[in-house]
Enzyme design. Sequence first.
Site, short mmCIF file in Angstrom:
data_model
loop_
_atom_site.label_atom_id
_atom_site.label_comp_id
_atom_site.label_asym_id
_atom_site.label_seq_id
_atom_site.Cartn_x
_atom_site.Cartn_y
_atom_site.Cartn_z
N GLN A 296 -2.59 -5.00 -0.82
CA GLN A 296 -3.81 -5.05 -1.62
C GLN A 296 -3.65 -6.06 -2.74
O GLN A 296 -2.52 -6.33 -3.17
CB GLN A 296 -4.16 -3.68 -2.17
N LYS B 54 0.87 -1.18 0.00
CA LYS B 54 0.00 0.00 0.00
C LYS B 54 0.90 1.22 0.00
O LYS B 54 1.82 1.33 0.81
CB LYS B 54 -0.90 -0.02 1.24
N LEU C 37 1.85 3.08 3.12
CA LEU C 37 2.83 2.44 4.01
C LEU C 37 4.22 2.51 3.36
O LEU C 37 5.23 2.71 4.04
CB LEU C 37 2.46 0.97 4.27
N LYS D 179 -8.37 -29.43 -6.89
CA LYS D 179 -7.42 -28.37 -7.24
C LYS D 179 -6.90 -27.66 -6.00
O LYS D 179 -5.72 -27.37 -5.89
CB LYS D 179 -8.10 -27.34 -8.16
N THR E 54 1.91 -15.38 1.86
CA THR E 54 3.14 -15.01 2.56
C THR E 54 3.60 -13.66 2.02
O THR E 54 3.64 -13.45 0.81
CB THR E 54 4.23 -16.07 2.35
N LEU E 55 3.89 -12.75 2.92
CA LEU E 55 4.30 -11.40 2.53
C LEU E 55 5.77 -11.19 2.86
O LEU E 55 6.20 -11.48 3.98
CB LEU E 55 3.46 -10.36 3.27
N GLU E 56 6.52 -10.69 1.90
CA GLU E 56 7.93 -10.39 2.16
C GLU E 56 8.00 -8.91 2.49
O GLU E 56 7.77 -8.07 1.61
CB GLU E 56 8.78 -10.70 0.92
#
Lengths: 250, 413
Positions: free
Chosen positions: A193, A147, A150, A217, A172-174
């Site tokens: 986002q 974002k 930030l 799946k 998972t966010l780096e």
Amino acid sequence: MLSADEICDAIKQSLGDDEDGLFISPTPDLDSLMRRGATSVDLRLGRWFLSFKQTKTSSVSLFDDKNDLLILQDEVERDKKTQPAGRESSVDETIYGMQRGDRISRTRQHFVPFTEEYVLHPGSFVLGATLEWLALPACLSGYVTGKSRLGRHGLVIETAAGIHPWFSGCLTLEMGNIGEVPLRICPGMPICQVFFHKVGLSNQSKAPSSQATAIEKRGMFSGRRRPVLVPPTKDETLRRLRDNAKRNFS
Amino acid sequence: MSGDGSFIKLRLASAQRKIRAFLRQLDDISAGEFPYTDGLCALYDIKLVFETWRADINSLPPSPSVGVVTQICNGVRRDVNLYTVLLGFILRSTNLRNAFEIIDPLKRIARATVRTDVRLILSSEWDYVPLTYPMNVQTLRSSVFVGMPAQESRYALCFAIAGHEIGHSVWRQNDVNSTVLEKVTNAVHAALEHAGPDASIDVPILEDNCRVWAMRQVEEIFCDMFSLMIFGESYLYAFDYLLGPGGWSRTPGYPSVVKRNEYLKYAARKIGVPFDEDIFSGWVDSTDLADELQQAALITDESVSSLTPYVLKVVSEILASKRKVQPSKQNPVCLPKAKNISRIENSFVRLLPYQQRATLPEILCAGWRRLRALEKSGQEGIEDKYETLNELVAKSIEISEFLGLADEHAERR
């Protein structure tokens, strides 16, 4: 790219157990999404973090899927050389039998309750996860971005990470702090986002997904609720290339 | 050896050194990372105990009597032994292997049933587990200690067993001991008369022993029934998983394995908890007691068996009183709702977490149903499926917690 209307419709579809809907839980505030007319959905920060420990590991290979094992072998070899003759190595070789992630853990987990904060110091890097569990249908893919409000403080999130159709799990966010002051972040805050795109499907694939297909799946792409460090993918072409090059030129 | 009373100085110096070493260890643990502050608060309470000992020693006159010194030094030694175990417990409660998503909803249950300011310290243990601490530490009456087996502490489904451990705190907090004492005494007396013991046996001593054992058994059954009435079928399945297939050695203070299972099934039928009829199948009963304990155990078992409906009634009454105090939409003291369990299970079948608010026991019941269905089907890759199911269960718990907090915020506004 999906409009706010289309995103809301896709989410409502999933609330009705439609396997072609977009599943996001906790469900975002659809009224707010419509009011803003945004083409993305904000996701919140989850409570699990994975930071990197300082270890004696000299480097990490980003291409060798046996990386951890090789490091351990190096350690065993080094240890054997330093032991007096006739004495066993102090490095426990039995740990070869354990899972990859268990062999040499370079990471450390943290759990932060909703009431607490996590401080990301300048120059530091941490893996987090979205609070939301996402499950995409066959006809949608997505891109995660940070974002900008930030980012202006120095908090960067891997840009434009792709989410494939049928992905299911928490993202998972780096996260890195490239600014100059420590940044306080807390679970539950909007952190990134996701923009959604329609996937061009063949006529055959356009048929509504059955629950059985969806389960099959999702089973293949099922994610986790905590951030994970994925080992490098095995690449046969790269292996052959390197093996042959070594054979011919070294 | 000097006879000038220097041993008193040395004894006191030892006690002071023990206190210093303990407090230093406590400070080291306090400096660690605590995901939840309940453990830190308990450490603070423990610290006060030892600071009081230190103050007591410092306030002694220059030549204290041997009796006073002995009393203080014994007290310090006793507390070091008692609280060191708890330091380890609290330290292990910070280990990231624990499924921390469980803590808040479990604490809601403890607060609704034990006391409203209760602190919950959930640890993963390496020794005898599951367990609860402390049975006799008065300093930490507002702390509930629940130890789960270390290897299972990352798996949410097993936490249904925590209800039994919380039950011990409910027992103490509500002084159930006093409530049931008369009934237990009468039941033991009746069983004794029925048995007609040998003339060679000292009947008053036998009766006393049987009463003590019967009280312990009744507490265990109380905790089982308490957990069953909170966690529903998930308690039965977690119990079956963690303790099955029985066969451990018998102590008179515990009902035999088979008896305990019978009591659980009886209570489940009475309160309408559904369960697989084949649960506990293949369990092996406890090994026999030593000959000299056989008769006492028979009398104890007979008296406890006759009290089962009464124990269920006591649990029901306590929970009914707790429900009145905490009327809310998502009352954690209510039995899991069948409709919600089915909905949640349907989400798990679709490999999705549940999207709505639900209670912790409802989510655990649905998780167990799904797991048992998967295992019965004999599908391949059950290990991966269990891992995925655990993720879905833990995430559903977290989503429900998030929605609950959001609702509470909206209600306050």
